[in-house]
Design a protein around this motif. Structure first.
Motif, mmCIF file in Angstrom:
data_model
loop_
_atom_site.group_PDB
_atom_site.id
_atom_site.type_symbol
_atom_site.label_atom_id
_atom_site.label_comp_id
_atom_site.label_asym_id
_atom_site.label_seq_id
_atom_site.Cartn_x
_atom_site.Cartn_y
_atom_site.Cartn_z
ATOM 1 N N LEU A 1 0.734 -1.130 -0.100
ATOM 2 C CA LEU A 1 -0.123 -0.047 0.014
ATOM 3 C C LEU A 1 0.782 1.298 -0.011
ATOM 4 C CD1 LEU A 1 -2.982 0.558 -0.029
ATOM 5 C CD2 LEU A 1 -2.987 1.033 2.348
ATOM 6 N N SER A 2 1.943 1.245 0.844
ATOM 7 C CA SER A 2 2.736 2.510 0.907
ATOM 8 C C SER A 2 3.539 2.853 -0.659
ATOM 9 C CB SER A 2 3.829 2.586 1.716
ATOM 10 O OG SER A 2 4.641 1.263 1.493
ATOM 11 N N PHE A 3 3.694 1.952 -1.167
ATOM 12 C CA PHE A 3 4.134 1.938 -2.689
ATOM 13 C C PHE A 3 2.869 2.441 -3.550
ATOM 14 C CE2 PHE A 3 4.750 0.285 -6.867
ATOM 15 C CZ PHE A 3 5.929 0.499 -7.278
ATOM 16 N N ALA A 4 1.931 1.700 -3.456
ATOM 17 C CA ALA A 4 1.011 1.709 -4.556
ATOM 18 C C ALA A 4 0.279 2.916 -4.422
ATOM 19 C CB ALA A 4 -0.050 0.361 -4.320
ATOM 20 N N ILE A 5 -0.151 3.595 -3.494
ATOM 21 C CA ILE A 5 -0.959 4.802 -3.326
ATOM 22 C C ILE A 5 -0.191 5.874 -4.077
ATOM 23 C CG2 ILE A 5 -1.779 6.656 -1.823
ATOM 24 C CD1 ILE A 5 -2.468 4.675 0.476
ATOM 25 N N PHE A 6 0.998 5.983 -3.757
ATOM 26 C CA PHE A 6 1.938 7.140 -4.533
ATOM 27 C C PHE A 6 2.003 6.912 -6.014
ATOM 28 C CE2 PHE A 6 1.693 8.626 -0.283
ATOM 29 C CZ PHE A 6 1.729 10.117 -0.427
ATOM 30 N N TYR A 7 2.345 5.482 -6.335
ATOM 31 C CA TYR A 7 2.482 5.279 -7.718
ATOM 32 C C TYR A 7 1.223 5.398 -8.523
ATOM 33 C CZ TYR A 7 3.444 1.899 -11.590
ATOM 34 O OH TYR A 7 3.610 1.189 -12.542
ATOM 35 N N THR A 8 0.111 5.157 -7.927
ATOM 36 C CA THR A 8 -1.160 5.619 -8.776
ATOM 37 C C THR A 8 -1.592 7.027 -8.694
ATOM 38 O OG1 THR A 8 -2.333 5.036 -6.541
ATOM 39 C CG2 THR A 8 -2.014 3.193 -8.140
ATOM 40 N N VAL A 9 -1.325 7.657 -7.532
ATOM 41 C CA VAL A 9 -1.612 8.995 -7.625
ATOM 42 C C VAL A 9 -0.662 9.933 -8.310
ATOM 43 C CG1 VAL A 9 -1.606 11.260 -6.164
ATOM 44 C CG2 VAL A 9 -2.633 9.118 -5.164
ATOM 45 N N ALA A 10 0.735 9.573 -8.576
ATOM 46 C CA ALA A 10 1.473 10.244 -9.554
ATOM 47 C C ALA A 10 1.166 9.945 -10.790
ATOM 48 C CB ALA A 10 2.781 10.045 -8.992
ATOM 49 N N GLY A 11 0.781 8.681 -11.155
ATOM 50 C CA GLY A 11 0.889 8.066 -12.463
ATOM 51 C C GLY A 11 0.004 8.789 -13.435
ATOM 52 N N ILE A 12 -1.211 9.324 -13.242
ATOM 53 C CA ILE A 12 -2.118 10.007 -14.144
ATOM 54 C C ILE A 12 -1.626 11.213 -14.412
ATOM 55 C CG2 ILE A 12 -4.489 10.865 -14.357
ATOM 56 C CD1 ILE A 12 -5.576 8.631 -12.466
ATOM 57 N N PRO A 13 -1.278 12.033 -13.733
ATOM 58 C CA PRO A 13 -0.637 13.287 -14.342
ATOM 59 C C PRO A 13 0.541 13.137 -15.192
ATOM 60 C CG PRO A 13 -0.420 13.151 -12.042
ATOM 61 C CD PRO A 13 -1.204 12.351 -12.058
ATOM 62 N N LEU A 14 1.345 12.198 -14.577
ATOM 63 C CA LEU A 14 2.637 11.700 -15.631
ATOM 64 C C LEU A 14 2.146 11.120 -16.896
ATOM 65 C CD1 LEU A 14 5.152 10.411 -12.694
ATOM 66 C CD2 LEU A 14 5.170 12.402 -13.683
ATOM 67 N N GLY A 15 1.326 10.562 -16.915
ATOM 68 C CA GLY A 15 0.571 10.092 -18.101
ATOM 69 C C GLY A 15 0.069 11.081 -19.048
ATOM 70 N N ARG A 16 -0.670 11.988 -18.610
ATOM 71 C CA ARG A 16 -0.590 13.217 -19.363
ATOM 72 C C ARG A 16 0.509 13.788 -19.917
ATOM 73 N NH1 ARG A 16 -5.017 15.728 -21.255
ATOM 74 N NH2 ARG A 16 -5.143 17.823 -21.370
ATOM 75 N N ILE A 17 1.595 13.963 -19.010
ATOM 76 C CA ILE A 17 2.928 14.628 -19.414
ATOM 77 C C ILE A 17 3.370 13.666 -20.719
ATOM 78 C CG2 ILE A 17 5.150 15.106 -18.810
ATOM 79 C CD1 ILE A 17 4.281 16.052 -15.933
ATOM 80 N N ALA A 18 3.391 12.498 -20.602
ATOM 81 C CA ALA A 18 3.868 11.446 -21.527
ATOM 82 C C ALA A 18 3.083 11.732 -22.890
ATOM 83 C CB ALA A 18 3.573 9.983 -20.908
ATOM 84 N N ASP A 19 2.054 12.207 -22.800
ATOM 85 C CA ASP A 19 1.202 12.296 -24.145
ATOM 86 C C ASP A 19 1.495 13.512 -25.026
ATOM 87 O OD1 ASP A 19 -0.288 9.984 -24.138
ATOM 88 O OD2 ASP A 19 -1.897 10.847 -22.933
#
Length: 444
Positions: A58-76
């Motif tokens: 959980l400690s890894f997954a929460i921030f992996y998921t929270v950061a992922g969506i804005p970083l995915g938009r940057i990747a586009d």
């Protein structure tokens, strides 16, 4: 905007995949090394199985998921290579920070940072690979990249096994600057240094031009949300169906080393070497087989090939879960090989499936949402679900085998139901993409 639709040369494309594969291996070594170090970390930090599971998941997954969506938009829209390099640097520094942990909350902070850094990798990597290979070769290419899951997890077990064996003979070390360092702490420091040095290798990646429907189109966030809502049945069945498989995979793999140690009397060093080798071989073969099978079916006109491979994997995995109840060691290792093989099959085709139903300018964001779902459910809940069964249902450390069997089997049934329900909506989503492209003046 004029678009260059030519793909990079095979040599250039596979070089990109190879470099991204190494990055993924490093990320999974950093992510999974904890699974073999349960006992020494529990002893030194004086924590329970459930508290240990929060470090794993959980400690890894929460921030992996929270950061992922804005970083995915940057990747586009921005440099995908630069985004990946920044992510590698962050997660490597935070891995080294884990090696300096003296208290439980220090370790929690380090795992949060590792998760946030690793969130930059896969959405950008999927986008790079999708723009480097023609659609009928994409599932295989992404599956080769996704081999990093099993090469990394296997390497984590192997590395951990070797170091644990060495540490039992040698004990703590005294290092300049850091002072006395326990063997498990040394592993994290070495991994952090290796990741920072690897950042230079990423300079060899050359960004391909963006291709396919939606390439070069600036899509507002509202329109991305509306598009996803329009194909929500396909997205929900895909994301949650594969998330159930991820739940079963992470939940089991987090505790399989402990299962071998507690229920079968193996040492941590033996588990690392034997199970680590099996994971590297069976997992890599399974994930590439899944990609090749999906491309084979797609070339023969199967429009939902990626989803069908996921469904087949879930059915076979459910049958192989009997492995946790087997006591005969030769039979156990044989079934475990097939279990890891079938569990691995869908984790290349699942992200490849997203590339087939999303416009280019939305791929990174859709991939990030997929990663958000499978990581929060799989890694965030899976290891803890098994630990909760062991600690509170059975109240017996030796019952870990039954905890793994029950949790993995029940959630895999859920995956079978969801993926079967998603076949028709997925085919319809491909038609939606074609119509969207025609509206944008970019017919498929």
């Amino acid at each position: 905007m004029h678009e260059n639709n030519s793909y990079p040369s095979p040599k250039r494309a596979w070089l990109t995949v190879g470099i991204l594969l190494v990055a993924y291996v490093l990320s999974f070594v950093d992510r999974q090394i904890l699974n073999l170090l349960v006992e020494p970390i529990r002893r030194d930090l004086q924590i329970s199985d459930t508290e240990m599971s929060l470090l794993m998941g959980l400690s890894f997954a929460i921030f992996y998921t929270v950061a992922g969506i804005p970083l995915g938009r940057i990747a586009d829209s921005k440099s995908r290579r630069g985004l990946i390099a920044g992510g590698v640097a962050v997660w490597s520094l935070m891995t080294a920070f884990c090696g300096l942990a003296q208290q439980y909350w220090h370790f929690i902070i380090g795992r949060i940072g590792v998760g946030a850094g690793e969130a930059a990798l896969s959405p950008a990597a999927y986008s790079l690979i999708a723009d480097s290979f023609a659609p009928n070769r994409r599932a295989t290419a992404i599956s080769v990249y996704a081999m990093g899951i099993y090469l990394g997890a296997g390497a984590a077990f192997l590395l951990g096994g070797i170091v644990v064996t060495w540490a039992n003979a040698r004990g703590a070390m005294v290092l300049p600057v850091f002072g006395e360092v326990r063997p498990w702490q040394l592993i994290f420091l070495v991994l952090g240094a290796a990741g920072l040095m690897f950042c230079l290798v990423l300079l060899a990646i050359k960004e391909p031009t963006r291709k396919g429907i939606g390439a070069g189109v600036a899509v507002p966030l509202k329109d991305v949300a509306n598009y996803l809502l329009g194909i929500r049945k396909a997205v929900l069945c895909h994301n949650f169906g594969f998330a159930c498989l991820s739940f079963a995979s992470y939940g089991a793999s987090a505790w399989i080393p402990t299962f071998f140690i507690r229920n079968h009397g193996l040492t941590a060093g033996e588990v690392g070497i034997y199970y680590g080798s099996l994971v590297m071989v069976a997992g890599s073969l399974g994930i590439v087989f899944g990609g090749r099978l999906a491309d084979f079916l797609a070339q023969r006109g199967c429009l939902d090939a990626n989803m069908r491979v996921g469904l087949l994997s879930a059915i076979l995995t459910l049958l192989c879960n009997v492995v946790y109840l087997v006591d005969n060691m030769p039979l156990l290792w044989t079934i475990m090989f097939f279990n890891v093989f079938t569990v691995a099959m869908p984790f290349g085709v699942a992200p490849a499936a997203i590339q087939e139903i999303m416009p280019n300018a939305m791929r990174g964001q859709a991939s990030a949402i997929y990663l958000f779902t499978i990581t929060l459910i799989g890694l965030g809940i899976g290891p803890t679900a098994v630990a909760l069964f062991t600690d509170y249902v059975f109240q017996d450390d030796m019952a870990v085998r039954y905890s793994i069997f029950i949790v993995a089997s029940v959630i895999t049934v859920g995956s079978i139901i969801l993926l079967a329900m998603g076949l028709k909506p997925y085919r319809e989503a491909r038609d939606t993409l074609t119509r969207w492209g025609e509206q944008q003046g970019q017919p498929g």
